[in-house]
Scaffold this motif. Structure first.
Motif, PDB file in Angstrom:
ATOM      1  N   GLU A 104       0.867  -1.071  -0.150  1.00  0.00           N
ATOM      2  CA  GLU A 104      -0.095   0.105   0.073  1.00  0.00           C
ATOM      3  C   GLU A 104       0.941   1.064   0.046  1.00  0.00           C
ATOM      4  OE1 GLU A 104      -3.613   2.004   2.882  1.00  0.00           O
ATOM      5  OE2 GLU A 104      -1.883   0.765   3.732  1.00  0.00           O
ATOM      6  N   HIS A 105       0.399   2.271  -0.864  1.00  0.00           N
ATOM      7  CA  HIS A 105       1.041   3.658  -0.804  1.00  0.00           C
ATOM      8  C   HIS A 105       0.163   4.574  -0.024  1.00  0.00           C
ATOM      9  CE1 HIS A 105       3.355   6.765  -3.193  1.00  0.00           C
ATOM     10  NE2 HIS A 105       3.800   6.838  -1.817  1.00  0.00           N
ATOM     11  N   ASP A 106       0.733   5.182   0.893  1.00  0.00           N
ATOM     12  CA  ASP A 106      -0.063   6.229   1.581  1.00  0.00           C
ATOM     13  C   ASP A 106       0.795   7.459   0.885  1.00  0.00           C
ATOM     14  OD1 ASP A 106      -1.212   8.403   2.961  1.00  0.00           O
ATOM     15  OD2 ASP A 106      -0.823   7.724   4.913  1.00  0.00           O
ATOM     16  N   LYS A 107      -0.025   8.070  -0.333  1.00  0.00           N
ATOM     17  CA  LYS A 107       0.533   9.298  -0.760  1.00  0.00           C
ATOM     18  C   LYS A 107       0.755  10.438  -0.129  1.00  0.00           C
ATOM     19  CE  LYS A 107      -1.037   7.439  -5.475  1.00  0.00           C
ATOM     20  NZ  LYS A 107      -1.712   7.376  -6.467  1.00  0.00           N
ATOM     21  N   THR A 108      -0.370  10.737   0.710  1.00  0.00           N
ATOM     22  CA  THR A 108      -0.219  11.745   1.706  1.00  0.00           C
ATOM     23  C   THR A 108       1.018  11.945   2.545  1.00  0.00           C
ATOM     24  OG1 THR A 108      -2.611  11.805   1.642  1.00  0.00           O
ATOM     25  CG2 THR A 108      -1.538  13.243   3.412  1.00  0.00           C
ATOM     26  N   ASN A 109       1.483  10.803   3.183  1.00  0.00           N
ATOM     27  CA  ASN A 109       2.447  10.633   4.021  1.00  0.00           C
ATOM     28  C   ASN A 109       3.772  10.073   3.406  1.00  0.00           C
ATOM     29  OD1 ASN A 109       1.031  12.057   6.201  1.00  0.00           O
ATOM     30  ND2 ASN A 109       0.179   9.837   6.516  1.00  0.00           N
ATOM     31  N   ASP A 110       3.493   9.602   2.306  1.00  0.00           N
ATOM     32  CA  ASP A 110       4.754   9.018   1.170  1.00  0.00           C
ATOM     33  C   ASP A 110       5.111   7.834   2.091  1.00  0.00           C
ATOM     34  OD1 ASP A 110       6.020   8.406  -0.979  1.00  0.00           O
ATOM     35  OD2 ASP A 110       7.694   9.570  -0.236  1.00  0.00           O
ATOM     36  N   VAL A 111       4.226   6.870   2.661  1.00  0.00           N
ATOM     37  CA  VAL A 111       4.511   5.974   3.406  1.00  0.00           C
ATOM     38  C   VAL A 111       4.073   4.602   2.806  1.00  0.00           C
ATOM     39  CG1 VAL A 111       4.287   4.583   5.646  1.00  0.00           C
ATOM     40  CG2 VAL A 111       4.426   7.287   5.808  1.00  0.00           C
ATOM     41  N   TYR A 112       4.676   3.466   2.814  1.00  0.00           N
ATOM     42  CA  TYR A 112       4.708   2.297   2.092  1.00  0.00           C
ATOM     43  C   TYR A 112       4.065   1.089   3.374  1.00  0.00           C
ATOM     44  CZ  TYR A 112       6.231   4.165  -2.076  1.00  0.00           C
ATOM     45  OH  TYR A 112       6.381   4.853  -3.426  1.00  0.00           O
ATOM     46  N   ARG A 113       3.157   0.327   3.029  1.00  0.00           N
ATOM     47  CA  ARG A 113       3.007  -0.977   4.044  1.00  0.00           C
ATOM     48  C   ARG A 113       2.824  -2.067   3.141  1.00  0.00           C
ATOM     49  NH1 ARG A 113      -1.975  -2.803   6.108  1.00  0.00           N
ATOM     50  NH2 ARG A 113      -1.807  -3.674   8.081  1.00  0.00           N
ATOM     51  N   THR A 114       3.304  -3.081   3.929  1.00  0.00           N
ATOM     52  CA  THR A 114       3.106  -4.450   3.022  1.00  0.00           C
ATOM     53  C   THR A 114       2.170  -5.316   3.790  1.00  0.00           C
ATOM     54  OG1 THR A 114       4.900  -5.379   4.654  1.00  0.00           O
ATOM     55  CG2 THR A 114       5.503  -4.521   2.380  1.00  0.00           C
ATOM     56  N   ALA A 115       1.472  -6.104   2.836  1.00  0.00           N
ATOM     57  CA  ALA A 115       0.539  -7.203   3.452  1.00  0.00           C
ATOM     58  C   ALA A 115       0.727  -8.472   2.709  1.00  0.00           C
ATOM     59  CB  ALA A 115      -0.949  -6.462   3.051  1.00  0.00           C
ATOM     60  N   ALA A 116       0.214  -9.516   3.370  1.00  0.00           N
ATOM     61  CA  ALA A 116       0.164 -10.826   2.868  1.00  0.00           C
ATOM     62  C   ALA A 116      -1.034 -11.561   2.568  1.00  0.00           C
ATOM     63  CB  ALA A 116       0.997 -11.748   3.805  1.00  0.00           C
ATOM     64  N   PHE A 117      -1.216 -12.034   1.429  1.00  0.00           N
ATOM     65  CA  PHE A 117      -2.415 -12.503   0.729  1.00  0.00           C
ATOM     66  C   PHE A 117      -2.181 -14.087   0.730  1.00  0.00           C
ATOM     67  CE2 PHE A 117      -5.137 -13.892  -2.751  1.00  0.00           C
ATOM     68  CZ  PHE A 117      -6.051 -13.126  -2.232  1.00  0.00           C
ATOM     69  N   LYS A 118      -3.288 -14.976   1.317  1.00  0.00           N
ATOM     70  CA  LYS A 118      -3.169 -16.555   1.176  1.00  0.00           C
ATOM     71  C   LYS A 118      -3.904 -16.627  -0.068  1.00  0.00           C
ATOM     72  CE  LYS A 118      -3.243 -20.704   3.501  1.00  0.00           C
ATOM     73  NZ  LYS A 118      -3.741 -21.432   2.530  1.00  0.00           N
ATOM     74  N   ASN A 119      -3.360 -17.629  -0.957  1.00  0.00           N
ATOM     75  CA  ASN A 119      -4.003 -18.184  -2.109  1.00  0.00           C
ATOM     76  C   ASN A 119      -4.609 -19.325  -1.630  1.00  0.00           C
ATOM     77  OD1 ASN A 119      -5.113 -19.158  -4.471  1.00  0.00           O
ATOM     78  ND2 ASN A 119      -3.203 -19.271  -5.359  1.00  0.00           N
ATOM     79  N   SER A 120      -6.004 -19.667  -1.321  1.00  0.00           N
ATOM     80  CA  SER A 120      -6.485 -20.840  -0.975  1.00  0.00           C
ATOM     81  C   SER A 120      -7.345 -21.596  -2.220  1.00  0.00           C
ATOM     82  CB  SER A 120      -7.357 -20.647   0.316  1.00  0.00           C
ATOM     83  OG  SER A 120      -6.410 -20.336   1.281  1.00  0.00           O
ATOM     84  N   LEU A 121      -6.695 -22.556  -2.754  1.00  0.00           N
ATOM     85  CA  LEU A 121      -7.486 -22.883  -4.123  1.00  0.00           C
ATOM     86  C   LEU A 121      -8.489 -23.780  -3.584  1.00  0.00           C
ATOM     87  CD1 LEU A 121      -4.586 -24.237  -6.208  1.00  0.00           C
ATOM     88  CD2 LEU A 121      -6.016 -22.232  -6.553  1.00  0.00           C
ATOM     89  N   ASP A 122      -9.575 -23.709  -4.389  1.00  0.00           N
ATOM     90  CA  ASP A 122     -10.759 -24.639  -4.158  1.00  0.00           C
ATOM     91  C   ASP A 122     -10.527 -25.969  -4.819  1.00  0.00           C
ATOM     92  OD1 ASP A 122     -11.175 -23.644  -6.328  1.00  0.00           O
ATOM     93  OD2 ASP A 122     -13.182 -23.018  -6.093  1.00  0.00           O
ATOM     94  N   TYR A 123      -9.632 -26.391  -5.128  1.00  0.00           N
ATOM     95  CA  TYR A 123      -9.607 -27.714  -5.682  1.00  0.00           C
ATOM     96  C   TYR A 123      -8.021 -28.018  -5.809  1.00  0.00           C
ATOM     97  CZ  TYR A 123      -7.892 -25.356  -9.845  1.00  0.00           C
ATOM     98  OH  TYR A 123      -6.966 -24.446 -10.819  1.00  0.00           O
TER      99      TYR A 123
END
Length: 594
Positions: free
Chosen positions: A398-417
């Motif tokens: 994520e990029h907060d353009k107002t404060n020029d700050v970056y933040r990371t996140a993790a997304f789990k890919n859960s396949l349904d098969y």
């Protein structure tokens, strides 16, 4: 029948929705920006090289991967700080000691030059360099490659005088030798585009990596050669003659090289904006000629999206696509950052069949909800395998353009098969006399087979469930500049095909070797040593049981437990009846005796 039904029910129960696993991955360390991937400590897990800005200083730090939560952990002594703006990070072995070093490029705004620094690595430690004594001065950012096939990483780029140059590194950590790019043809060399998307990969199928140079007017193809190293072959003009169209006000981004149609041949993907605001966009594919894939960038609410116009911010200084097989069907998908009139967000572009397309069979479909719910504003998304199970998850920034700050996140890919895969990583294969290779398991702290290598080609052949043949090819680490963020391994999705992979072919430095009958759900580490004798190359195979196998084992265990319970119950009942019958017999005998 009921066993199969039980397995199906357990599978349905095990299905989970795609989820936010940020705390499980990063813990509380959320203000770092991913810059590169590599196995720094040779433990078979992929570490993440991060950037962090603090009090006008930029820190390069390594997050070591772990098997327990948090899955990515910063180590206090594995970081170095710079005052200049860090523009890229390139992990690799630049001195041949089998330990991973880090190339860090910074930009000097006064001289308008890029400085290249080497952070020399060792057995679990990192040596910070003198920021005021850069190793190399150049323009733009370099491309990592192996110029002379000695398994020591070299560089290609443009020096401060504007000449195309190779920097050849050695084993003694001294200033690298320079070799100017020779042009034996009559063609005048055009200036290299800035930002460029140069690549090092096998383009013509001879297992010798070639060089693709992006200029202001075309893509130059330089074939690898044992004698001349790189020999000019031909050039690919930009689509729609935009290089000579004076009325063209649009923008084209970084090239990406994928086997889009599983034809066994690499295609060149080029994101393209037709207008200055990047509201009219498409993805072009070059496969012997240019094709417009006509991707639909209008969402279900009729909102028009387009690529983010280069704005000078990190990750969006140029239009970049990132490839990987998200749904494990075998066809590579894309991650792209798009913008509308109101927001900027990263989306998954799924590789789908195209029945009414002239000249090509596949295109990309934007999956608007695949990565939701997440940030409303994202600057970048990239594939990463958090659980080392062959399923590609996603890191978002994520990029907060107002404060020029970056933040990371993790997304789990859960396949349904339940899908199968083959995961391959090719190492340099170099050895170190201080850390001898002995029989045993791979990846112990006191031994290593080298680091990740740019340029190898990896291909496989298999047969699908309907009996049709399938071929696919990929290149390992073909690009390294402008946060290309290529993973140091290749993951091929095999769909639901449980068959053996008929053949897996690895090509390195003009040599190749084929391994037959590879087990699905295998992670394969290839050590091409000695490089001139492919028959002696080693391969370590690690098999990951699929969900279906685990569910089948659970069903089988449950069935066995049920049968055992029934047998014990019937046995107990029979013994009880026998005891009652004996008592009755004894009672009858007593009265008869009277």
């Amino acid at each position: 029948m009921w066993i199969r039904t039980f397995v199906h029910l357990v599978a349905l129960i095990s299905i989970t929705k795609c989820s936010d696993i940020t705390p499980a991955v990063f813990g509380n360390e959320l203000n770092d920006m991913p810059a590169a991937f590599g196995d720094f400590n040779s433990d078979e897990l992929t570490d993440v090289f991060m950037l962090r800005t603090y009090k006008k200083h930029q820190t390069v730090e390594i997050f070591l991967a772990a098997e327990q939560e948090p899955l990515l952990r910063p180590k206090p002594d594995l970081n170095c700080s710079f005052k200049d703006h860090v523009t890229s990070i390139v992990p690799g072995d630049f001195d041949g000691d089998v330990f991973m070093d880090i190339l860090v490029t910074t930009f000097n705004p006064h001289k308008k030059l890029t400085y290249a620094h080497i952070l020399w690595g060792g057995n679990g430690h990192l040596n910070c360099s003198n920021e005021w004594n850069p190793f190399i001065e150049m323009r733009d950012q370099p491309l990592a490659l192996d110029y002379n096939q000695d398994m020591i990483i070299d560089l290609f780029g443009v020096d401060k005088d504007g000449k195309r140059m190779f920097w050849i590194f050695n084993e003694n950590r001294t200033t690298p030798d320079t070799v100017e790019m020779c042009n034996h043809s009559s063609k005048q060399l055009e200036p290299v585009r800035n930002p460029h998307s140069n690549a090092f990969l096998d383009w013509n199928g001879d297992f010798l990596p070639d060089l693709v140079v992006t200029t202001t007017k075309s893509f130059e193809i330089w074939y690898g050669s044992d004698i001349e190293k790189f020999k000019f072959s031909h050039e690919i003009d930009l689509p729609y003659n935009i290089s000579v169209d004076k009325n063209f006000k649009g923008e084209f981004g970084q090239t990406l090289y994928l086997d889009v149609e599983l034809s066994g041949k690499m295609a060149l993907l080029l994101p393209l904006c037709f207008d200055e605001a990047c509201t009219n966009c498409t993805i072009m594919m070059y496969l012997n000629e240019w094709y417009n894939l006509r991707v639909n960038f209008r969402d279900p609410n009729n909102v028009l999206w387009g690529f983010v116009k280069p704005n000078g911010h990190r990750y969006t200084e140029t239009i970049t696509l990132r490839g990987g097989d998200f749904n494990m069907d075998g066809y590579p998908d894309l991650l792209a950052t798009l913008q509308s009139a109101k927001q900027t967000q990263s989306f998954l572009l799924q590789n789908v069949a195209c029945n009414n397309c002239a000249g090509f069979n596949r295109t990309f479909d934007v999956k608007w909800q695949a990565l939701n719910p997440f940030f409303n504003e994202t600057a970048m998304a990239v594939f990463y395998d958090f659980y080392q199970d062959g399923i590609l998850d996603v890191i978002l920034v994520e990029h907060d353009k107002t404060n020029d700050v970056y933040r990371t996140a993790a997304f789990k890919n859960s396949l349904d098969y339940d899908a199968n895969f083959v995961k391959v990583m090719v190492l340099t294969g170099r050895t170190n006399s201080m850390y001898p290779i002995s029989p045993g398991s791979l990846g112990k702290k006191k031994r290593t087979y080298g680091t990740n290598l740019p340029g190898p080609s990896i291909a496989y052949r298999t047969t699908t469930q309907d009996g049709s043949p399938r071929n696919a090819i990929a290149a390992q680490l073909p690009q390294s500049a402008h946060f290309s963020l290529n993973l140091p391994y290749t993951t091929f999705g095999l769909g639901r095909t449980p068959n053996f992979v008929d053949a897996l072919t690895i090509g390195v430095g003009g040599k190749s070797r084929e391994w037959p009958q590879i087990i699905p759900n295998s992670q394969m580490v290839v050590i091409p040593n000695p490089i001139a004798e492919p028959s002696r190359w080693k391969a370590q195979l690690f098999v990951t049981p699929s969900k279906l196998i685990l569910l089948s084992a659970a069903a089988l265990s449950g069935t066995c437990a049920l049968i055992t319970t029934l047998i014990l119950g019937l046995y107990w009942k029979e013994r009880r009846e026998d005891k009652i019958e004996k008592l009755q017999e004894a009672h009858r005998f007593h009265f008869d005796a009277m």
